[in-house]
Design a protein around this motif. Structure first.
Motif, PDB file in Angstrom:
ATOM      1  N   ALA A  16      32.407 -14.224   2.581  1.00 30.62           N
ATOM      2  CA  ALA A  16      32.002 -14.859   1.326  1.00 30.62           C
ATOM      3  C   ALA A  16      31.172 -13.903   0.476  1.00 30.62           C
ATOM      4  O   ALA A  16      31.324 -13.846  -0.753  1.00 30.62           O
ATOM      5  CB  ALA A  16      31.205 -16.130   1.610  1.00 30.62           C
ATOM      6  N   LEU A  17      30.317 -13.121   1.131  1.00 34.42           N
ATOM      7  CA  LEU A  17      29.486 -12.165   0.405  1.00 34.42           C
ATOM      8  C   LEU A  17      30.337 -11.036  -0.183  1.00 34.42           C
ATOM      9  O   LEU A  17      30.133 -10.615  -1.333  1.00 34.42           O
ATOM     10  CB  LEU A  17      28.427 -11.590   1.345  1.00 34.42           C
ATOM     11  N   ASN A  18      31.304 -10.565   0.579  1.00 37.36           N
ATOM     12  CA  ASN A  18      32.204  -9.533   0.064  1.00 37.36           C
ATOM     13  C   ASN A  18      33.012 -10.043  -1.120  1.00 37.36           C
ATOM     14  O   ASN A  18      33.235  -9.319  -2.096  1.00 37.36           O
ATOM     15  CB  ASN A  18      33.147  -9.058   1.177  1.00 37.36           C
ATOM     16  N   ASP A  19      33.467 -11.282  -1.018  1.00 34.75           N
ATOM     17  CA  ASP A  19      34.235 -11.882  -2.113  1.00 34.75           C
ATOM     18  C   ASP A  19      33.374 -11.997  -3.366  1.00 34.75           C
ATOM     19  O   ASP A  19      33.823 -11.695  -4.484  1.00 34.75           O
ATOM     20  CB  ASP A  19      34.748 -13.261  -1.693  1.00 34.75           C
ATOM     21  N   LEU A  20      32.132 -12.417  -3.197  1.00 34.09           N
ATOM     22  CA  LEU A  20      31.199 -12.527  -4.324  1.00 34.09           C
ATOM     23  C   LEU A  20      30.974 -11.162  -4.971  1.00 34.09           C
ATOM     24  O   LEU A  20      31.005 -11.025  -6.200  1.00 34.09           O
ATOM     25  CB  LEU A  20      29.872 -13.107  -3.841  1.00 34.09           C
ATOM     26  N   SER A  21      30.766 -10.140  -4.155  1.00 36.16           N
ATOM     27  CA  SER A  21      30.529  -8.797  -4.673  1.00 36.16           C
ATOM     28  C   SER A  21      31.736  -8.268  -5.435  1.00 36.16           C
ATOM     29  O   SER A  21      31.602  -7.704  -6.529  1.00 36.16           O
ATOM     30  CB  SER A  21      30.178  -7.858  -3.515  1.00 36.16           C
ATOM     31  N   ALA A  22      32.928  -8.453  -4.865  1.00 37.98           N
ATOM     32  CA  ALA A  22      34.144  -7.972  -5.518  1.00 37.98           C
ATOM     33  C   ALA A  22      34.382  -8.701  -6.838  1.00 37.98           C
ATOM     34  O   ALA A  22      34.770  -8.090  -7.840  1.00 37.98           O
ATOM     35  CB  ALA A  22      35.340  -8.161  -4.581  1.00 37.98           C
ATOM     36  N   THR A  23      34.135 -10.004  -6.855  1.00 37.66           N
ATOM     37  CA  THR A  23      34.313 -10.780  -8.079  1.00 37.66           C
ATOM     38  C   THR A  23      33.328 -10.343  -9.155  1.00 37.66           C
ATOM     39  O   THR A  23      33.684 -10.225 -10.328  1.00 37.66           O
ATOM     40  CB  THR A  23      34.136 -12.281  -7.790  1.00 37.66           C
ATOM     41  N   ALA A  24      32.086 -10.088  -8.758  1.00 33.85           N
ATOM     42  CA  ALA A  24      31.075  -9.644  -9.718  1.00 33.85           C
ATOM     43  C   ALA A  24      31.471  -8.316 -10.349  1.00 33.85           C
ATOM     44  O   ALA A  24      31.337  -8.119 -11.572  1.00 33.85           O
ATOM     45  CB  ALA A  24      29.717  -9.533  -9.035  1.00 33.85           C
ATOM     46  N   ARG A  25      31.956  -7.386  -9.539  1.00 31.54           N
ATOM     47  CA  ARG A  25      32.387  -6.088 -10.084  1.00 31.54           C
ATOM     48  C   ARG A  25      33.560  -6.249 -11.038  1.00 31.54           C
ATOM     49  O   ARG A  25      33.605  -5.626 -12.112  1.00 31.54           O
ATOM     50  CB  ARG A  25      32.764  -5.132  -8.942  1.00 31.54           C
ATOM     51  N   ASP A  26      34.500  -7.096 -10.663  1.00 38.24           N
ATOM     52  CA  ASP A  26      35.676  -7.308 -11.504  1.00 38.24           C
ATOM     53  C   ASP A  26      35.296  -7.939 -12.840  1.00 38.24           C
ATOM     54  O   ASP A  26      35.730  -7.480 -13.909  1.00 38.24           O
ATOM     55  CB  ASP A  26      36.686  -8.202 -10.771  1.00 38.24           C
ATOM     56  N   LEU A  27      34.468  -8.981 -12.795  1.00 32.62           N
ATOM     57  CA  LEU A  27      34.087  -9.675 -14.028  1.00 32.62           C
ATOM     58  C   LEU A  27      33.213  -8.800 -14.915  1.00 32.62           C
ATOM     59  O   LEU A  27      33.298  -8.865 -16.145  1.00 32.62           O
ATOM     60  CB  LEU A  27      33.365 -10.974 -13.683  1.00 32.62           C
ATOM     61  N   ALA A  28      32.373  -7.971 -14.306  1.00 26.63           N
ATOM     62  CA  ALA A  28      31.500  -7.098 -15.096  1.00 26.63           C
ATOM     63  C   ALA A  28      32.306  -6.110 -15.930  1.00 26.63           C
ATOM     64  O   ALA A  28      31.872  -5.687 -17.009  1.00 26.63           O
ATOM     65  CB  ALA A  28      30.544  -6.351 -14.177  1.00 26.63           C
ATOM     66  N   SER A  29      33.490  -5.756 -15.449  1.00 27.28           N
ATOM     67  CA  SER A  29      34.298  -4.758 -16.157  1.00 27.28           C
ATOM     68  C   SER A  29      35.130  -5.346 -17.288  1.00 27.28           C
ATOM     69  O   SER A  29      35.625  -4.603 -18.134  1.00 27.28           O
ATOM     70  CB  SER A  29      35.231  -4.061 -15.162  1.00 27.28           C
ATOM     71  N   ARG A  30      35.266  -6.694 -17.325  1.00 25.83           N
ATOM     72  CA  ARG A  30      36.159  -7.257 -18.339  1.00 25.83           C
ATOM     73  C   ARG A  30      35.637  -8.485 -19.076  1.00 25.83           C
ATOM     74  O   ARG A  30      36.217  -8.891 -20.075  1.00 25.83           O
ATOM     75  CB  ARG A  30      37.512  -7.594 -17.715  1.00 25.83           C
ATOM     76  N   ALA A  31      34.528  -9.087 -18.632  1.00 26.90           N
ATOM     77  CA  ALA A  31      34.002 -10.277 -19.305  1.00 26.90           C
ATOM     78  C   ALA A  31      33.443  -9.896 -20.672  1.00 26.90           C
ATOM     79  O   ALA A  31      32.727  -8.904 -20.804  1.00 26.90           O
ATOM     80  CB  ALA A  31      32.929 -10.946 -18.461  1.00 26.90           C
TER      81      ALA A  31
END
Length: 207
Positions: A16-31
């Protein structure tokens, strides 16, 4: 930080923590600013809540878990006091009370309990003084007292610590307070009292 205590997490918690981290990186690059960013934050909030739930339900109640709980309670209490200073204080913007209830994730609770439009007294009662609302200041101070008492038992403290005294003073004051007494000035003082509790806990257990 989590990587330094990897052995404390279950496989589900770590995933769950890895998923949260990966999602945060992805959203930071395109939000994008505006509604898109708000949507991204909602996604992160749901994933953070999922991780928090796993920590609460599955992690062994060792000293580290208790300090984690204490830290979360301190931050939540201070954050809510800050929200109320800004949105229920003297210079609050129009719609501030509704925003405070929304931030406190208590919209439905407010509707069920009061059956009226948001008013300063109802918002303060719900978000500062309600012992049964996990978002309220008093709820978090109750958590602090319970965890500090448990730490005192573990460390075999004979006399109440300075942190325990400060927690008790604030807890008692909030337990007997009326909404109209929690002025902006009093809320700002509560924030200072929460900070002093944090400092006392640090001096007692982490210095």
């Amino acid at each position: 930080c989590a990587s330094k205590v990897r052995d404390r997490f279950s496989t589900d918690g770590w995933n769950a923590l890895n998923d949260l981290s990966a999602t945060a990186r992805d959203l930071a690059s395109r939000a994008q600013p505006g509604d898109d960013a708000a949507g991204a934050m909602s996604v992160l909030l749901r994933k953070t809540a999922g991780f928090s739930g796993l920590v609460h339900e599955n992690m062994f109640r060792f000293l580290g878990w208790r300090f984690l709980t204490i830290g979360r309670a301190l931050e939540r209490a201070d954050h809510m006091a800050s929200v109320l200073v800004s949105l229920a204080g003297d210079g609050a913007p129009a719609g501030g009370l509704d925003a405070a209830v929304e931030i406190g994730d208590s919209v439905m609770t407010h509707r069920r309990r009061y059956s009226v439009e948001t008013g300063r007294d109802t918002v303060i009662d719900l978000l500062a003084l309600d012992r049964d609302n996990p978002r309220s200041i008093l709820f978090q101070i109750d958590v602090l007292r319970a965890e500090e008492e448990r730490l005192s038992e573990i460390t075999k403290a004979v006399q109440p610590s300075e942190a325990a005294r400060r927690i008790l003073v604030l807890q008692t004051a909030l337990a007997v307070a009326r909404p109209e007494q929690l002025t902006e000035r009093r809320l700002r003082r509560i924030r200072r009292e929460i900070a002093s509790i944090s400092e006392a806990l640090t001096a007692q257990y982490l210095s």
